[in-house]
Design a protein around this motif. Structure first.
Motif, mmCIF file in Angstrom:
data_model
loop_
_atom_site.group_PDB
_atom_site.id
_atom_site.type_symbol
_atom_site.label_atom_id
_atom_site.label_comp_id
_atom_site.label_asym_id
_atom_site.label_seq_id
_atom_site.Cartn_x
_atom_site.Cartn_y
_atom_site.Cartn_z
ATOM 1 N N HIS A 12 0.903 -1.261 -0.013
ATOM 2 C CA HIS A 12 -0.081 0.089 -0.113
ATOM 3 C C HIS A 12 0.767 1.196 0.201
ATOM 4 C CE1 HIS A 12 -2.238 -3.411 2.144
ATOM 5 N NE2 HIS A 12 -2.841 -3.030 0.893
ATOM 6 N N PRO A 13 0.358 2.500 -0.359
ATOM 7 C CA PRO A 13 1.269 3.735 -0.495
ATOM 8 C C PRO A 13 1.885 4.100 0.587
ATOM 9 C CG PRO A 13 -0.914 3.868 -1.641
ATOM 10 C CD PRO A 13 -1.133 2.529 -0.968
ATOM 11 N N PRO A 42 -3.074 1.446 -5.400
ATOM 12 C CA PRO A 42 -3.238 2.717 -4.806
ATOM 13 C C PRO A 42 -3.992 2.841 -3.515
ATOM 14 C CG PRO A 42 -5.115 2.010 -6.663
ATOM 15 C CD PRO A 42 -4.233 0.780 -6.289
ATOM 16 N N GLY A 43 -4.225 1.929 -2.863
ATOM 17 C CA GLY A 43 -4.784 2.158 -1.724
ATOM 18 C C GLY A 43 -6.313 2.586 -1.859
ATOM 19 N N ASP A 44 -6.999 1.543 -2.601
ATOM 20 C CA ASP A 44 -8.241 2.091 -3.005
ATOM 21 C C ASP A 44 -9.218 1.738 -1.840
ATOM 22 O OD1 ASP A 44 -7.216 -0.613 -4.445
ATOM 23 O OD2 ASP A 44 -9.207 -0.858 -4.230
ATOM 24 N N GLU A 54 -11.731 7.950 -6.349
ATOM 25 C CA GLU A 54 -11.058 9.105 -5.764
ATOM 26 C C GLU A 54 -9.814 8.799 -4.791
ATOM 27 O OE1 GLU A 54 -15.064 11.724 -5.587
ATOM 28 O OE2 GLU A 54 -14.781 10.728 -3.653
ATOM 29 N N ILE A 55 -10.176 7.983 -3.649
ATOM 30 C CA ILE A 55 -9.136 7.841 -2.688
ATOM 31 C C ILE A 55 -7.842 7.205 -3.519
ATOM 32 C CG2 ILE A 55 -9.649 5.676 -2.226
ATOM 33 C CD1 ILE A 55 -8.387 8.037 0.283
ATOM 34 N N SER A 56 -7.969 6.616 -4.740
ATOM 35 C CA SER A 56 -6.574 6.066 -5.529
ATOM 36 C C SER A 56 -6.135 7.129 -5.812
ATOM 37 C CB SER A 56 -7.308 5.038 -6.529
ATOM 38 O OG SER A 56 -7.856 3.872 -6.034
ATOM 39 N N ARG A 57 -6.875 8.348 -6.725
ATOM 40 C CA ARG A 57 -6.089 9.504 -7.291
ATOM 41 C C ARG A 57 -5.491 10.178 -5.975
ATOM 42 N NH1 ARG A 57 -7.612 14.186 -7.034
ATOM 43 N NH2 ARG A 57 -9.781 13.798 -6.682
ATOM 44 N N ILE A 58 -5.960 10.383 -5.012
ATOM 45 C CA ILE A 58 -5.362 11.050 -3.762
ATOM 46 C C ILE A 58 -4.144 10.300 -3.374
ATOM 47 C CG2 ILE A 58 -5.804 11.679 -1.516
ATOM 48 C CD1 ILE A 58 -8.886 11.986 -2.000
ATOM 49 N N ARG A 59 -4.142 8.892 -3.206
ATOM 50 C CA ARG A 59 -3.051 8.214 -2.677
ATOM 51 C C ARG A 59 -1.824 8.297 -3.409
ATOM 52 N NH1 ARG A 59 -4.679 3.441 1.432
ATOM 53 N NH2 ARG A 59 -2.394 4.316 1.972
ATOM 54 N N HIS A 191 1.114 11.430 3.504
ATOM 55 C CA HIS A 191 -0.175 10.531 3.243
ATOM 56 C C HIS A 191 -1.298 10.936 4.191
ATOM 57 C CE1 HIS A 191 2.235 7.569 1.031
ATOM 58 N NE2 HIS A 191 3.318 7.985 1.798
ATOM 59 N N ALA A 192 -1.439 12.285 4.001
ATOM 60 C CA ALA A 192 -2.517 12.663 5.011
ATOM 61 C C ALA A 192 -4.131 12.237 5.276
ATOM 62 C CB ALA A 192 -2.930 14.322 4.633
ATOM 63 N N SER A 193 -4.274 11.595 3.764
ATOM 64 C CA SER A 193 -5.648 10.912 3.856
ATOM 65 C C SER A 193 -5.672 9.671 4.822
ATOM 66 C CB SER A 193 -5.989 10.333 2.371
ATOM 67 O OG SER A 193 -5.039 9.330 2.157
ATOM 68 N N GLN A 194 -4.612 9.188 5.232
ATOM 69 C CA GLN A 194 -4.632 8.003 6.165
ATOM 70 C C GLN A 194 -4.885 8.291 7.343
ATOM 71 O OE1 GLN A 194 -4.829 4.843 4.575
ATOM 72 N NE2 GLN A 194 -5.533 6.627 3.263
#
Ligand SMILES: [Zn+2]
Length: 251
Positions: A12-13, A42-44, A54-59, A191-194
């Motif tokens: 994972h990313p 991409p951590g989908d 969306e989350i794949s693009r972000i990650r 990796h702020a989304s995480q």
């Protein structure tokens, strides 16, 4: 003589930032090695708010920004979360990347870890280290030429240093990353989304603090602030000398 190149292949990313970024930073800074960071997916599935796309693009963006902190290149091999399997298509992707970047050292997940994506990535990377040097493997698929050596292969720590049955997994050696822990944290912060996701799914707030705690746990028994633990793949045909340990010193 092969170029001085290190490749990490994780599921994972953000896995590389937890498990081996300290070593990547030290190889780049102290020895001028080129660094490549790959994730299988991409951590989908790493979100409860964004769609998989969306989350794949972000990650993918987060992975690329984290790698850029140390001048590394990020690759996503576009498998999907919770569906990484040991199969021909996935193996060919990893071998293609090996032949493209031509690493001397490869880092991946522990063979036994808390989730199967990590274990499958570990198995694929182990197989790719062997297959990339076999000229007849996928020789009709437009790869760069086969490597002339089986690559030095190292497994990072399992999550929380334990296998799926809860048994401690002891590293064969540790590498001191105290001097680069702030850069490691800076990479992980990309990796702020995480943060929200990990809080919800794993009950982990402030995941950068968690990384520091894990690194500190590996350093403490050796009298250093922060370290990363590794085991080398020493099966038949794989290199037997500890190149990583010779370059960075072992604890
Ligand atoms: Zn992971």
């Amino acid at each position: 003589m092969a170029e001085n190149v290190v490749l990490s292949v994780m599921a994972h990313p953000d896995d590389a930032e937890f498990l081996c970024a300290g070593v990547l930073i030290r190889l780049a800074r102290e020895h001028g090695w080129k660094v490549h960071v790959a994730s299988m997916t991409p951590g989908d599935c790493g979100s409860a708010e964004h769609s998989p796309e969306e989350i794949s693009r972000i990650r993918r963006g987060e992975g690329a920004r984290a790698a850029a902190v140390i001048g590394a290149t990020y690759y996503c091999l576009e498998e999907r979360d919770l569906r990484i399997g040991y199969n021909e298509i996935a193996l060919e992707k990893v071998v293609r990347l090996f032949r493209q970047v031509r690493p001397r050292i490869v880092l991946t997940h522990a063979p036994a870890d808390y989730m199967l994506d990590h274990e499958m990535t570990s198995a694929l990377t182990r197989a790719a280290a062997f297959a990339a040097a076999a000229p007849n493997f996928a020789c009709d698929r437009g790869h760069a030429p086969a490597l002339d050596h089986v690559t030095h292969l190292y497994y990072g720590d399992a999550a929380e240093g334990k296998d799926p049955l809860g048994r401690d997994v002891t590293p064969a050696f540790c590498i001191d990353v105290s001097a680069v822990i702030e850069t490691k944290a800076k990479m992980l912060e990309c990796h702020a989304s995480q943060r929200n996701w990990l809080l919800r799914q794993h009950g982990m707030d402030q995941y950068v603090e968690t990384m520091r705690a894990w690194s500190s746990r590996r350093g403490r028994p050796h009298g250093v602030a922060f370290a990363e633990g590794f085991r080398q793949h020493l099966g038949h045909a794989y290199p037997q000398d500890n190149l990583l340990g010779e370059l960075l010193g072992t604890l």
